[in-house]
Design a protein around this motif. Structure first.
Motif, PDB file in Angstrom:
ATOM      1  N   UNK A 198      17.336  11.512   1.688  1.00  0.00           N
ATOM      2  CA  UNK A 198      16.082  11.339   2.409  1.00  0.00           C
ATOM      3  C   UNK A 198      15.103  12.447   2.058  1.00  0.00           C
ATOM      4  N   UNK A 199      13.822  12.105   1.919  1.00  0.00           N
ATOM      5  CA  UNK A 199      12.783  13.098   1.656  1.00  0.00           C
ATOM      6  C   UNK A 199      12.373  13.772   2.956  1.00  0.00           C
ATOM      7  N   UNK A 200      11.902  15.032   2.808  1.00  0.00           N
ATOM      8  CA  UNK A 200      11.474  15.797   3.975  1.00  0.00           C
ATOM      9  C   UNK A 200       9.961  15.836   4.134  1.00  0.00           C
ATOM     10  N   UNK A 201       9.221  15.546   3.050  1.00  0.00           N
ATOM     11  CA  UNK A 201       7.775  15.684   3.072  1.00  0.00           C
ATOM     12  C   UNK A 201       7.289  17.020   2.565  1.00  0.00           C
ATOM     13  N   UNK A 202       8.209  17.959   2.381  1.00  0.00           N
ATOM     14  CA  UNK A 202       7.883  19.268   1.804  1.00  0.00           C
ATOM     15  C   UNK A 202       8.238  19.215   0.321  1.00  0.00           C
ATOM     16  N   UNK A 203       7.225  19.344  -0.561  1.00  0.00           N
ATOM     17  CA  UNK A 203       7.446  19.151  -1.993  1.00  0.00           C
ATOM     18  C   UNK A 203       8.498  20.096  -2.550  1.00  0.00           C
ATOM     19  N   UNK A 204       8.443  21.362  -2.152  1.00  0.00           N
ATOM     20  CA  UNK A 204       9.413  22.335  -2.670  1.00  0.00           C
ATOM     21  C   UNK A 204      10.825  21.977  -2.221  1.00  0.00           C
ATOM     22  N   UNK A 205      10.949  21.652  -0.949  1.00  0.00           N
ATOM     23  CA  UNK A 205      12.261  21.277  -0.427  1.00  0.00           C
ATOM     24  C   UNK A 205      12.763  19.993  -1.077  1.00  0.00           C
ATOM     25  N   UNK A 220       0.821  -1.207   0.000  1.00  0.00           N
ATOM     26  CA  UNK A 220       0.000   0.000   0.000  1.00  0.00           C
ATOM     27  C   UNK A 220       0.861   1.266   0.000  1.00  0.00           C
ATOM     28  N   UNK A 221       1.895   1.289   0.845  1.00  0.00           N
ATOM     29  CA  UNK A 221       2.694   2.503   1.011  1.00  0.00           C
ATOM     30  C   UNK A 221       3.759   2.667  -0.062  1.00  0.00           C
ATOM     31  N   UNK A 222       4.185   1.564  -0.671  1.00  0.00           N
ATOM     32  CA  UNK A 222       5.253   1.614  -1.683  1.00  0.00           C
ATOM     33  C   UNK A 222       4.824   0.848  -2.937  1.00  0.00           C
ATOM     34  N   UNK A 223       3.765   1.300  -3.594  1.00  0.00           N
ATOM     35  CA  UNK A 223       3.236   0.549  -4.746  1.00  0.00           C
ATOM     36  C   UNK A 223       4.210   0.457  -5.902  1.00  0.00           C
ATOM     37  N   UNK A 224       5.138   1.416  -6.019  1.00  0.00           N
ATOM     38  CA  UNK A 224       6.095   1.392  -7.106  1.00  0.00           C
ATOM     39  C   UNK A 224       7.261   0.461  -6.875  1.00  0.00           C
ATOM     40  N   UNK A 225       7.363  -0.133  -5.683  1.00  0.00           N
ATOM     41  CA  UNK A 225       8.383  -1.130  -5.392  1.00  0.00           C
ATOM     42  C   UNK A 225       7.807  -2.530  -5.591  1.00  0.00           C
ATOM     43  N   UNK A 226       8.674  -3.527  -5.567  1.00  0.00           N
ATOM     44  CA  UNK A 226       8.246  -4.918  -5.713  1.00  0.00           C
ATOM     45  C   UNK A 226       8.170  -5.532  -4.316  1.00  0.00           C
ATOM     46  N   UNK A 233      16.175  10.797 -11.259  1.00  0.00           N
ATOM     47  CA  UNK A 233      15.914  10.728  -9.825  1.00  0.00           C
ATOM     48  C   UNK A 233      14.594   9.998  -9.606  1.00  0.00           C
ATOM     49  N   UNK A 234      14.672   8.865  -8.920  1.00  0.00           N
ATOM     50  CA  UNK A 234      13.495   8.066  -8.603  1.00  0.00           C
ATOM     51  C   UNK A 234      12.940   8.523  -7.255  1.00  0.00           C
ATOM     52  N   UNK A 235      11.696   8.985  -7.247  1.00  0.00           N
ATOM     53  CA  UNK A 235      11.070   9.490  -6.026  1.00  0.00           C
ATOM     54  C   UNK A 235      10.260   8.373  -5.370  1.00  0.00           C
ATOM     55  N   UNK A 236      10.640   7.995  -4.153  1.00  0.00           N
ATOM     56  CA  UNK A 236       9.878   7.056  -3.342  1.00  0.00           C
ATOM     57  C   UNK A 236       9.313   7.808  -2.136  1.00  0.00           C
ATOM     58  N   UNK A 237       8.352   7.226  -1.429  1.00  0.00           N
ATOM     59  CA  UNK A 237       7.736   7.967  -0.326  1.00  0.00           C
ATOM     60  C   UNK A 237       8.717   8.420   0.748  1.00  0.00           C
ATOM     61  N   UNK A 238       9.795   7.662   0.980  1.00  0.00           N
ATOM     62  CA  UNK A 238      10.711   8.010   2.070  1.00  0.00           C
ATOM     63  C   UNK A 238      12.058   8.530   1.624  1.00  0.00           C
ATOM     64  N   UNK A 239      12.514   8.152   0.431  1.00  0.00           N
ATOM     65  CA  UNK A 239      13.824   8.566  -0.069  1.00  0.00           C
ATOM     66  C   UNK A 239      13.748   8.827  -1.568  1.00  0.00           C
TER      67      UNK A 239
END
Length: 422
Positions: free
Chosen positions: A248-255, A209-215, A299-305
């Protein structure tokens, strides 16, 4: 690194040829919802499509430096003496085996499993395959009881604590700066202690559910959700997705957009990525023609990184199977290092961790040799009958690596499975 003598393969008896029958069915809904608890469940799911299965019609346990070759030969014999009636004829229908392999030549736990029932979905088509010693009717495909969610989870340090692991990274940087090698991938683990045995269906559903783009995968108690496709072989076309370089992603789209741009310009991460891409292209060369390597990663964008990523494609030359390609590619620089022999030797010397199947190949193979094999990242291993779970993460170390930064990156990579156990 000195390897022990090969361990003899142990296979389930096949008194008569396997018979596999595949029929098309109506869409059964979420594939993971079909799995029962404690039924040798296997899974390989991506964006809702993929394969799940249960039961065990045949299996192989094999370890040692020649584990891939012996698995290939065993699978070839299984398919040669089997009878398949496939009414669907798409990748994943017909007779298939799921597998996962130890990272190291002296590792344990490598296996192939042929389920008794496999349910698949691809491009709007769904099917069920039944495997046994005679033709049987497909089972009713209805969602099972909801899984029991984990509770009483306590996370503790694994083989090496955080401070000691930073010292290991610093030692690797010293070896690299001394010219002994260019890159090494170092792993660490956390241990989750549970009050009751884990129902693995719960973290599988959350990961999907949280990482649908992963296997999202599960084979023999090894589960996770990997973003990296080691190799896909489909009707002569070979694809390998290389990931190396992480932020690591911050959760802020601009950042996060700014961080993605900095990742794409980072000399440290671009160097690490170049090593990994080069190792894949060189490994595929003896088996393929018309290899295409893009000039620059995306750059591959995943929910956490976010990762630097490159999709290498090629055309198969000869009759190699997906397992042959797995053997040629593992370990790539993305999970071992460069040069490979020096990096793997350093891992064994300083890492202080039994990786088991972490960073090893995991996936499936069909009767014609096609298949999909990811790298067992963002993963965990069930132990002590499910009351203990080891979570793994790894980081690529080069000359410019900073131990504290690598620790933060490893913590980000532990998030998917850690949260799935929450």
């Amino acid at each position: 690194m000195t390897s022990p003598p090969p361990v003899a393969a142990a296979a389930s008896p096949l008194p008569s040829p396997l018979v596999a029958r595949t029929v098309e069915v109506d869409d059964p809904g979420p594939l993971l919802a079909l799995l029962h608890r404690d039924t040798d469940a296997v899974a390989w799911v991506h964006h809702g499509d993929g394969l799940v299965g249960w039961g065990r019609a045949a299996s192989l346990s094999v370890d040692g430096p020649d584990r891939f070759d012996r698995a290939h030969r065993w699978w070839r014999e299984v398919t040669r003496h089997s009878v398949t009636r496939d009414e669907v004829h798409v990748p994943g229908s017909g007779l298939v085996a799921f597998g996962s392999f130890a990272f190291a030549d002296d590792g344990r736990g490598s296996s192939l499993v042929v389920p008794e029932v496999v349910v698949g979905r691809r491009d709007g088509r769904s099917w069920v395959t039944v495997v046994g010693t005679s033709i049987s009717s497909p089972p009713s495909l209805t969602p099972t009881d909801p899984p029991q969610h984990p509770h009483g989870v306590e996370l503790v340090d694994g083989s090496v604590d955080s401070d000691a692991w930073q010292d290991v990274v610093a030692e690797a940087v010293r070896r690299i700066s001394a010219g002994q090698l260019d890159k090494v991938v170092l792993a660490r683990d956390l241990v989750a202690e549970l009050d009751t045995p884990l129902d693995v269906r719960s973290p599988l559903r959350r990961l999907a559910r949280d990482y649908p783009g992963c296997w999202t995968f599960h084979v023999d108690g090894f589960f996770g959700s990997t973003p990296e496709m080691l190799v896909r072989l489909e009707r002569g076309l070979v694809t390998s997705r290389v990931l190396a370089g992480t932020i690591r992603r911050t959760g802020d789209d601009t950042r996060d957009l700014a961080l993605a741009a900095s990742l794409a310009r980072s000399s440290k991460d671009l160097e690490e990525h170049e090593y990994a891409v080069r190792s894949v292209a060189e490994a595929l060369a003896p088996h393929c023609s018309s290899t295409n390597v893009p000039d620059a990663p995306f750059v591959l964008h995943l929910p956490n990184v976010m990762h630097l990523a490159t999709d290498v494609t090629a055309v198969l030359r000869g009759d190699a199977s997906a397992l042959n390609l797995v053997a040629a590619l593992h370990p790539s620089a993305a999970v071992g290092g460069t040069p490979t022999d020096a990096a793997v030797a350093l891992i064994a010397e300083i890492e202080g961790l039994d990786r088991g199947r972490y960073a090893g190949p995991v996936g499936w193979i069909g009767a014609e040799g096609d298949g999909e094999w990811g790298i067992g990242l963002r993963s965990a291993q069930l132990e002590d009958e499910g009351r203990r779970v080891r979570l793994f993460a790894g980081c690529g170390i080069v000359a410019d690596s900073v131990p504290a930064d690598e620790l933060a990156e490893s913590q980000a990579k532990l998030v998917p499975v850690r949260d799935a156990l929450a």
